[in-house]
Design a protein around this motif. Sequence first.
Motif, PDB file in Angstrom:
ATOM      1  N   VAL A  86     -17.584 115.280 -21.816  1.00 40.59           N
ATOM      2  CA  VAL A  86     -16.228 115.309 -22.350  1.00 40.59           C
ATOM      3  C   VAL A  86     -15.589 116.625 -21.937  1.00 40.59           C
ATOM      4  CG1 VAL A  86     -14.803 115.281 -24.421  1.00 40.59           C
ATOM      5  CG2 VAL A  86     -16.816 113.802 -24.271  1.00 40.59           C
ATOM      6  N   PHE A  87     -14.476 116.539 -21.205  1.00 36.32           N
ATOM      7  CA  PHE A  87     -13.803 117.737 -20.715  1.00 36.32           C
ATOM      8  C   PHE A  87     -12.849 118.301 -21.769  1.00 36.32           C
ATOM      9  CE2 PHE A  87     -10.463 119.965 -18.307  1.00 36.32           C
ATOM     10  CZ  PHE A  87     -11.250 120.812 -17.528  1.00 36.32           C
ATOM     11  N   ALA A  88     -12.114 117.424 -22.460  1.00 34.47           N
ATOM     12  CA  ALA A  88     -11.179 117.853 -23.505  1.00 34.47           C
ATOM     13  C   ALA A  88     -10.982 116.711 -24.482  1.00 34.47           C
ATOM     14  CB  ALA A  88      -9.845 118.287 -22.899  1.00 34.47           C
ATOM     15  N   THR A  89     -10.615 117.044 -25.724  1.00 41.72           N
ATOM     16  CA  THR A  89     -10.508 116.059 -26.798  1.00 41.72           C
ATOM     17  C   THR A  89      -9.138 116.129 -27.471  1.00 41.72           C
ATOM     18  OG1 THR A  89     -11.413 117.634 -28.403  1.00 41.72           O
ATOM     19  CG2 THR A  89     -12.988 116.193 -27.287  1.00 41.72           C
ATOM     20  N   GLY A  90      -8.875 115.109 -28.322  1.00 46.55           N
ATOM     21  CA  GLY A  90      -7.671 115.117 -29.139  1.00 46.55           C
ATOM     22  C   GLY A  90      -6.390 114.815 -28.392  1.00 46.55           C
ATOM     23  N   LEU A  91      -6.486 114.163 -27.213  1.00 47.67           N
ATOM     24  CA  LEU A  91      -5.328 113.776 -26.402  1.00 47.67           C
ATOM     25  C   LEU A  91      -5.107 112.273 -26.605  1.00 47.67           C
ATOM     26  CD1 LEU A  91      -6.693 115.714 -23.352  1.00 47.67           C
ATOM     27  CD2 LEU A  91      -4.495 116.282 -24.411  1.00 47.67           C
ATOM     28  N   ARG A  92      -4.168 111.907 -27.459  1.00 45.86           N
ATOM     29  CA  ARG A  92      -4.064 110.518 -27.910  1.00 45.86           C
ATOM     30  C   ARG A  92      -4.036 109.529 -26.745  1.00 45.86           C
ATOM     31  NH1 ARG A  92       0.195 106.911 -28.718  1.00 45.86           N
ATOM     32  NH2 ARG A  92      -0.254 105.263 -30.240  1.00 45.86           N
ATOM     33  N   ASN A  93      -3.181 109.771 -25.776  1.00 42.37           N
ATOM     34  CA  ASN A  93      -3.178 108.899 -24.604  1.00 42.37           C
ATOM     35  C   ASN A  93      -2.697 109.689 -23.402  1.00 42.37           C
ATOM     36  OD1 ASN A  93      -3.336 106.727 -22.857  1.00 42.37           O
ATOM     37  ND2 ASN A  93      -1.371 105.857 -23.489  1.00 42.37           N
ATOM     38  N   CYS A  94      -3.623 110.330 -22.731  1.00 45.96           N
ATOM     39  CA  CYS A  94      -3.323 111.067 -21.508  1.00 45.96           C
ATOM     40  C   CYS A  94      -3.233 110.046 -20.385  1.00 45.96           C
ATOM     41  CB  CYS A  94      -4.420 112.092 -21.239  1.00 45.96           C
ATOM     42  SG  CYS A  94      -4.310 112.903 -19.631  1.00 45.96           S
TER      43      CYS A  94
ATOM     44  N   GLY B  34     -12.993 122.085 -22.712  1.00 45.24           N
ATOM     45  CA  GLY B  34     -13.390 122.216 -24.105  1.00 45.24           C
ATOM     46  C   GLY B  34     -12.239 122.279 -25.075  1.00 45.24           C
ATOM     47  N   GLY B  35     -11.010 122.072 -24.587  1.00 48.12           N
ATOM     48  CA  GLY B  35      -9.838 122.176 -25.443  1.00 48.12           C
ATOM     49  C   GLY B  35      -9.697 121.007 -26.395  1.00 48.12           C
ATOM     50  N   PHE B  36      -9.137 121.282 -27.588  1.00 49.55           N
ATOM     51  CA  PHE B  36      -8.871 120.253 -28.597  1.00 49.55           C
ATOM     52  C   PHE B  36      -7.371 120.263 -28.873  1.00 49.55           C
ATOM     53  CE2 PHE B  36      -8.428 119.431 -33.291  1.00 49.55           C
ATOM     54  CZ  PHE B  36      -8.545 118.054 -33.204  1.00 49.55           C
ATOM     55  N   TYR B  37      -6.720 119.074 -28.758  1.00 50.99           N
ATOM     56  CA  TYR B  37      -5.264 118.978 -28.821  1.00 50.99           C
ATOM     57  C   TYR B  37      -4.757 118.272 -30.080  1.00 50.99           C
ATOM     58  CZ  TYR B  37      -5.384 121.023 -24.250  1.00 50.99           C
ATOM     59  OH  TYR B  37      -5.593 121.913 -23.220  1.00 50.99           O
ATOM     60  N   GLY B  38      -5.640 118.037 -31.042  1.00 53.43           N
ATOM     61  CA  GLY B  38      -5.179 117.679 -32.379  1.00 53.43           C
ATOM     62  C   GLY B  38      -5.421 116.280 -32.882  1.00 53.43           C
ATOM     63  N   TRP B  39      -5.342 115.274 -31.998  1.00 54.03           N
ATOM     64  CA  TRP B  39      -5.426 113.887 -32.471  1.00 54.03           C
ATOM     65  C   TRP B  39      -6.790 113.612 -33.085  1.00 54.03           C
ATOM     66  CZ3 TRP B  39      -8.205 109.420 -31.934  1.00 54.03           C
ATOM     67  CH2 TRP B  39      -7.579 108.242 -32.363  1.00 54.03           C
ATOM     68  N   PRO B  40      -6.869 112.871 -34.205  1.00 55.02           N
ATOM     69  CA  PRO B  40      -5.770 112.280 -34.979  1.00 55.02           C
ATOM     70  C   PRO B  40      -5.283 113.137 -36.150  1.00 55.02           C
ATOM     71  CG  PRO B  40      -7.826 111.420 -35.803  1.00 55.02           C
ATOM     72  CD  PRO B  40      -8.179 112.389 -34.678  1.00 55.02           C
ATOM     73  N   TRP B  41      -5.918 114.281 -36.391  1.00 53.83           N
ATOM     74  CA  TRP B  41      -5.631 115.039 -37.611  1.00 53.83           C
ATOM     75  C   TRP B  41      -4.362 115.877 -37.520  1.00 53.83           C
ATOM     76  CZ3 TRP B  41     -10.500 114.967 -35.246  1.00 53.83           C
ATOM     77  CH2 TRP B  41     -11.462 114.181 -35.898  1.00 53.83           C
ATOM     78  N   TYR B  42      -4.054 116.378 -36.330  1.00 50.84           N
ATOM     79  CA  TYR B  42      -2.935 117.301 -36.157  1.00 50.84           C
ATOM     80  C   TYR B  42      -2.119 116.912 -34.921  1.00 50.84           C
ATOM     81  CZ  TYR B  42      -5.489 120.172 -39.517  1.00 50.84           C
ATOM     82  OH  TYR B  42      -6.138 120.619 -40.641  1.00 50.84           O
TER      83      TYR B  42
END
Length: 454
Positions: A267-275, A312-320
């Motif tokens: 997993v490269f990055a997480t929390g991206l609802r629909n990239c 390793g970045g986290f972009y918020g989805w679904p909490w923020y």
Amino acid sequence: MDRAALRVLAVAASAALSLAAVRLSSADSRSALEGAAALGDWRSDAPGVGRRISPTDLPAPYAGELAASRSQVVGRPEGASLKAPDGFSVELFASGLNGPRVIRVAPNGDVFVTESHGGQVRVLPARRSGEAPQSEVFVSGLERPYGLAFYPPGPDPRWLYVSTSSQVRRYPYQAGQLKAGGEGEIVINDLPADAGHWTRDLLFSRDGKTLYVAVGSKSNVAEGHVRPSPEEVAVLEKADGLGAGFGPEHHRADVLAFDPDGGHRRVFATGLRNCAGLGLRPGTEELWCVVNERDMLGDNLPPDYATRVKPGGFYGWPWYYIGAHEDPRHAGERPDLADKVITPDILIQAHSAPLGLTFYEGAQFPAGFNGDAFVTLHGSWNRSKRTGYKVVRLRFKEGAPTGEYEDFLTGFVLAEDDSKVWGRPVDSAVAPDGSLLVTEDGNGAIWRVSYGQK
């Protein structure tokens, strides 16, 4: 030859129907819209109109209307024209395509496009000015093909990679090849594909060592999913990173990374609802994507966005969303994540549905375009007043995003009845001559935007 190919051939006969862009005087350039004005709707759209949306501009959740307003796609009305900035012209490049989505240009100039509705990849061979366009089906029988990537990157690729909702296949390729030689090789066979967002964009790192695959969420905002225990969360995040997906969302709302043979999944990055669209900033390995954010929080919430994707970045989805703004549907569930959410670089009018991202590296457009990016906005449905249905330009300065974007190609919405549109932009690519090719899947066309040519 199939019907779509025949219709593409017919484009040559309609060269005289080239749509001249509406020219806007550079003297009419305006400062970027900000605050509530930047959130607006399609009625303020026009080439050169800039917007800068700040995280401080966001309304409270559920403020304003909560309404679905799906557009009706109609045929291009007689005399309808697209609008581009002063000095640019727009012409029809190809028509009769069955749901054209991602478009890529091979090193030799051949144009490849996925026809997602038709389950195939089509190739339009490079042609000289004035020559009749031709097309061939490179491969068919695919389940909603979307992403395309040539491998290895550079002037002499040997493979064409094609993604579907559940797989990534690759086909041996040589310059000028118009038909795939067989069924291809499955390199990834288990992308999560049980409903939800189905687009799977593909991109190789410049050194060819990493294959990025964007996988959208299954749900709007993980409503009703059984929450993992703190112990299960610790295991998930140790394996897949901060804010890792769980249950039906495992390995979703992520950018995944693989070796070119499909091995070494991570997993490269997480929390991206629909990239939905990936790109590399010119001259760098800096990964970018455009993201469709969540629905049902209001007309102007939250903005869609374009952003650098950090390892390793986290972009918020679904909490923020958009930094530490907590989604009220998940209030109090993950307070530990609030200060760890990365705020996106460029915010786009909410529900515009960005799908494609293309950095400009051509030689035809004015020098100021080099290093900027084009984003195709497919258009809103979860909004009472329509947004999107256009191509916008992301502004960069010395390689860094300014936070501003401006309209580049508009005119797909019918001014006299905005419940109707005659095109929905999906993706773009830079042609060998430096012009910009834009796919739209409402009427199955590719448009060509050029500068200083008539």
